[in-house]
Write a protein that holds these residues in place. Structure first.
Motif, short mmCIF file in Angstrom:
data_model
loop_
_atom_site.label_atom_id
_atom_site.label_comp_id
_atom_site.label_asym_id
_atom_site.label_seq_id
_atom_site.Cartn_x
_atom_site.Cartn_y
_atom_site.Cartn_z
N GLY A 1 31.82 50.89 41.23
CA GLY A 1 32.87 50.11 40.60
C GLY A 1 32.39 49.44 39.33
O GLY A 1 31.31 48.86 39.29
N GLN A 2 33.21 49.54 38.30
CA GLN A 2 32.91 48.85 37.04
C GLN A 2 33.41 47.42 37.13
O GLN A 2 34.43 47.16 37.77
CB GLN A 2 33.57 49.59 35.87
CG GLN A 2 33.08 51.02 35.73
CD GLN A 2 31.57 51.12 35.59
OE1 GLN A 2 30.96 50.41 34.80
NE2 GLN A 2 30.95 52.00 36.38
N PRO A 3 32.71 46.49 36.50
CA PRO A 3 33.07 45.07 36.67
C PRO A 3 34.38 44.68 36.00
O PRO A 3 34.73 45.21 34.95
CB PRO A 3 31.90 44.34 36.02
CG PRO A 3 31.34 45.30 35.02
CD PRO A 3 31.56 46.67 35.61
N PHE A 4 35.08 43.79 36.67
CA PHE A 4 36.25 43.12 36.12
C PHE A 4 35.85 41.68 35.85
O PHE A 4 34.95 41.15 36.50
CB PHE A 4 37.42 43.14 37.13
CG PHE A 4 38.11 44.47 37.22
CD1 PHE A 4 39.34 44.67 36.62
CD2 PHE A 4 37.53 45.52 37.91
CE1 PHE A 4 39.98 45.90 36.71
CE2 PHE A 4 38.16 46.74 38.01
CZ PHE A 4 39.39 46.93 37.41
N HIS A 5 36.52 41.07 34.93
CA HIS A 5 36.25 39.68 34.61
C HIS A 5 37.56 38.90 34.69
O HIS A 5 38.62 39.42 34.36
CB HIS A 5 35.63 39.56 33.21
CG HIS A 5 34.35 40.35 33.10
ND1 HIS A 5 33.15 39.88 33.59
CD2 HIS A 5 34.10 41.57 32.60
CE1 HIS A 5 32.21 40.79 33.37
NE2 HIS A 5 32.76 41.83 32.77
N LEU A 6 37.45 37.67 35.15
CA LEU A 6 38.64 36.82 35.25
C LEU A 6 39.17 36.49 33.87
O LEU A 6 38.37 36.30 32.95
CB LEU A 6 38.31 35.55 36.02
CG LEU A 6 37.92 35.76 37.49
CD1 LEU A 6 37.53 34.43 38.12
CD2 LEU A 6 39.04 36.41 38.28
N PRO A 7 40.46 36.39 33.71
CA PRO A 7 41.50 36.61 34.71
C PRO A 7 41.70 38.10 34.98
O PRO A 7 41.49 38.94 34.12
CB PRO A 7 42.75 35.99 34.08
CG PRO A 7 42.52 36.13 32.61
CD PRO A 7 41.02 36.01 32.41
N VAL A 8 42.14 38.41 36.21
CA VAL A 8 42.44 39.78 36.63
C VAL A 8 43.94 39.90 36.83
O VAL A 8 44.54 39.08 37.52
CB VAL A 8 41.70 40.13 37.95
CG1 VAL A 8 42.15 41.48 38.48
CG2 VAL A 8 40.18 40.11 37.75
#
Length: 169
Positions: free
Chosen positions: A65-72
């Motif tokens: 999984g590639q990272p997500f950053h807030l906000p999502v």
């Protein structure tokens, strides 16, 4: 002219067996039935999740999984009507888990959880969930799901997208 849909806030709660029970099982050693095997050299944590593969076979995969950053922004959920799907972190990455109960998609029942670095989940057959969401860094996950004939992935765009801005402390 493009229509703008307001994003509805979605609060995130810590992942626990009790809170996640309507959606499947939490896979973790804490609180699990366990006992020594192999003449005491190994501790077995027994029966952590029920793998369901209606009319198919069990697949073992690694998802990166590639990272997500807030906000999502949560705009889509998917479900697997022919089998369960388990995600277990290999490298200690946490997951942001967005789910809704099996059956017709009820957007009012969407919930969000954050795992600890060593918790996994097993989505019960038909449970709506967001695709893998890792936070901060790329993460590898052991994924156990169903292979075989039939369409086992259904996706739905949300009529009322959600936005996750923060995590519990």
């Amino acid at each position: 002219m493009e229509t703008t849909i307001a994003l509805r806030a979605l609060m995130v709660e810590p992942l626990s067996r009790e809170a996640f029970a309507p959606f499947g099982e939490v896979i973790e050693t804490a609180g699990a039935t366990h006992y020594p095997i192999n003449q005491g050299s190994t501790e077995r944590f027994h029966d952590l999740a029920r793998v369901d593969v209606v009319g198919g076979r069990t697949l073992i995969n690694i998802f990166r999984g590639q990272p997500f950053h807030l906000p999502v922004e949560v705009r889509l959920l998917e479900r697997h009507p022919l089998g369960s799907q388990a995600f277990v972190p290999i490298d200690g990455q946490r997951m942001l888990i967005v789910v809704a109960p099996p059956g017709e998609l009820d957007e009012s029942a969407i919930r969000a959880f954050i795992s600890t670095p060593w918790q996994g989940v097993n989505y019960a057959t038909g449970t709506w969930h967001h695709p893998l969401l890792t936070l901060a860094a790329r993460g590898d996950f052991l994924v156990v799901d169903r292979g075989g004939p039939g369409d086992n992935c259904e996706e739905r765009l949300l009529a009322q997208p959600r936005r996750i801005e923060s995590l519990p402390v």
